[in-house]
Design a protein around this motif. Structure first.
Motif, PDB file in Angstrom:
ATOM      1  N   HIS A 198      -5.888  11.618   3.279  1.00  0.00           N
ATOM      2  CA  HIS A 198      -6.712  10.463   2.978  1.00  0.00           C
ATOM      3  C   HIS A 198      -7.594  10.662   1.772  1.00  0.00           C
ATOM      4  CE1 HIS A 198      -6.426   7.859   6.539  1.00  0.00           C
ATOM      5  NE2 HIS A 198      -7.071   7.023   5.770  1.00  0.00           N
ATOM      6  N   GLU A 209     -15.925   2.886   4.160  1.00  0.00           N
ATOM      7  CA  GLU A 209     -15.376   1.943   5.127  1.00  0.00           C
ATOM      8  C   GLU A 209     -16.244   1.841   6.378  1.00  0.00           C
ATOM      9  OE1 GLU A 209     -14.066   4.687   4.143  1.00  0.00           O
ATOM     10  OE2 GLU A 209     -12.168   4.327   3.094  1.00  0.00           O
ATOM     11  N   SER A 242     -10.381   4.883  -1.351  1.00  0.00           N
ATOM     12  CA  SER A 242     -10.543   3.436  -1.219  1.00  0.00           C
ATOM     13  C   SER A 242     -11.151   2.885  -2.498  1.00  0.00           C
ATOM     14  CB  SER A 242     -11.464   3.119  -0.042  1.00  0.00           C
ATOM     15  OG  SER A 242     -10.931   3.649   1.147  1.00  0.00           O
ATOM     16  N   LYS A 290       0.807  -1.229   0.000  1.00  0.00           N
ATOM     17  CA  LYS A 290       0.000   0.000   0.000  1.00  0.00           C
ATOM     18  C   LYS A 290       0.830   1.264   0.000  1.00  0.00           C
ATOM     19  CE  LYS A 290      -3.587   1.153   2.647  1.00  0.00           C
ATOM     20  NZ  LYS A 290      -4.958   1.273   2.240  1.00  0.00           N
ATOM     21  N   ARG A 322       2.016   2.250   2.876  1.00  0.00           N
ATOM     22  CA  ARG A 322       1.402   2.825   4.075  1.00  0.00           C
ATOM     23  C   ARG A 322       2.409   2.886   5.220  1.00  0.00           C
ATOM     24  NH1 ARG A 322      -4.425   1.175   6.120  1.00  0.00           N
ATOM     25  NH2 ARG A 322      -4.309   1.454   8.363  1.00  0.00           N
ATOM     26  N   ASN A 377      -6.199   0.128  -1.526  1.00  0.00           N
ATOM     27  CA  ASN A 377      -5.845   1.273  -2.369  1.00  0.00           C
ATOM     28  C   ASN A 377      -4.433   1.683  -2.006  1.00  0.00           C
ATOM     29  OD1 ASN A 377      -7.573   2.134   0.141  1.00  0.00           O
ATOM     30  ND2 ASN A 377      -6.083   3.768  -0.212  1.00  0.00           N
ATOM     31  N   SER A 416      -7.998  -1.058   3.519  1.00  0.00           N
ATOM     32  CA  SER A 416      -8.635  -0.869   2.221  1.00  0.00           C
ATOM     33  C   SER A 416      -7.593  -1.083   1.120  1.00  0.00           C
ATOM     34  CB  SER A 416      -9.227   0.530   2.152  1.00  0.00           C
ATOM     35  OG  SER A 416      -8.278   1.495   2.574  1.00  0.00           O
TER      36      SER A 416
HETATM   37 MG    MG Z   1      -8.029   3.002   4.165  1.00  0.00          MG
END
Ligand code: MG
Ligand code: TXA
Length: 348
Positions: free
Chosen positions: A240, A183, A154, A60, A62, A148, A146
């Motif tokens: 986000h 979500e 997402s 991700k 992330r 993405n 999620s």
């Molecule tokens: Mg998310």
């Protein structure tokens, strides 16, 4: 990485089950599988495997200090991984399986890479039949954010999940559009027996109030975080859901929005309520994108992320949307839109 993409809806039942078994085997051996849920597509790996969580963060892009939700086949499966309580079971009997995530004290069975070292873990039991079948076949909980790239909207369709995740995961299970499109609602259980909503969703404050009271909403749901404030949910502090196209929210009456749109160039676009389309199209050169009826927030919720992504493909110079109401599901919509717009709200 070569990604196996399986369109479950194009397969006969028997082969669907084979594909799910195969995906479960990928999860059990520490690989990554993208799968549909009723909220958004998930990017799953074994929640009991520290290296699977690392792979998820890498796929991700992330930050590893933003913890993952663990998904279970049945609410009582949480016992092995978290400290449950009567209120957890009350929430489970009202809302699970379904779009609710509950924060609980974590047990040692869940590695620190999943919880980002927090003393708690987020637990969710999805109702989507493919997600449920995958969890049952895996026999272990699945950690899944999620599906993405970090910071992007997402994914709520198989096409969008493939666009972001192909080449980054072992397998993608395509299973149609996410029915809800936003979500899950995330709640934390408070010491006084009440709840705090950390992320609003389709299960609203009012729905939750039938099971627990009081139900508070964390300040950060709508406001930006103040400097130095420790977020209750680490995800609150990150940018986000943002489309690449500059995105602005319009706060004003229908007439004011119409006047504002009238000044826009052809290259711009605006999300528009179905009932305003005919009227606004007379007034503006900009592209109007129908997002659903104002009074049907479920439709607006289902369409939002897909339309943000489609708008990026069109390459508009800027994108505008009316600010939704805060009532009921509207709060979840507003929360995602305010963040997608990076708090750029134009008051008319
Ligand atoms: Mg998310
Ligand atoms: O609907 C959903 O919840 C989807 C589908 C795939 O199930 N999943 C999802 O995951 O939205 P993700 O990772 O995109 O968002 C999870 C949010 C993050 O904001 C994270 O910070 C928060 O949950 N979170 C996870 N564990 C937490 C914890 N222990 N305490 C507080 N917040 C937590």
């Amino acid at each position: 990485m070569k990604t196996e993409i399986v369109d479950l809806f194009s397969l006969p039942r028997r082969e669907q089950q084979d594909a799910i078994e195969k995906a479960a085997a990928v999860i059990r051996r520490g690989g990554l599988v993208v799968f549909p849920t009723e909220t958004v597509y998930g990017l799953g790996g074994a929640a009991t495997d520290p290296s699977a969580a690392e792979k998820i963060y890498a796929a991700k892009g992330r930050p590893a200090d933003n913890p993952l939700i663990i998904h279970v086949a049945e609410p009582e499966d949480a016992e092995t991984y978290a400290l449950t309580s009567p209120l957890y079971y009350a929430l489970a009997s009202a809302f699970m399986p379904g779009p609710l995530t509950v924060i609980l004290p974590v047990k040692e069975t869940i590695p620190k890479t999943v919880t980002a070292g927090l003393p708690t873990v987020a637990v969710r039991c999805p109702v989507n039949p493919i997600a449920h079948a995958l969890l049952e076949a895996s026999g272990i909980p699945i950690a899944a954010p999620s599906a993405n790239l970090s910071g992007s909207p997402s994914t709520t369709t198989a096409k969008d999940a493939v666009a972001d995740m192909q080449g980054r995961v072992d397998m993608i299970l395509c299973g149609g559009d996410s029915e809800l499109g936003l979500e899950s609602t995330i709640v934390k259980i408070d010491e006084d027996g009440g709840l705090t909503v950390l992320r609003p969703g389709v299960i609203t404050q009012k729905d939750l109030a039938a099971v627990a009271s009081p139900v508070r909403v964390a300040d950060a749901v709508l406001s930006g975080l103040k400097d130095g404030e420790t977020p209750l949910s680490p995800g609150m502090k990150y940018k986000h859901y943002a489309p690449r196209t500059p995105f602005f929210l319009l706060n004003g009456t229908k007439e004011k929005v119409k006047q504002y749109l009238a000044e826009l160039p052809r290259s711009a676009a605006a999300f528009t309520y179905a009932e305003d389309l005919a009227d606004f199209s007379q007034a503006t050169a900009a592209t109007l994108i129908p997002i659903g009826k104002k009074e049907e927030p479920k439709t607006l919720a289902r369409n939002l992320f897909r339309l943000l992504r489609e708008s990026d493909e069109e390459g508009y110079s800027a994108l505008y949307a009316p600010l939704p109401s805060q009532d009921g599901i509207g709060l979840a919509l507003l929360n995602r839109m305010v963040r997608a717009a990076a708090h750029h709200i134009i008051t008319l």
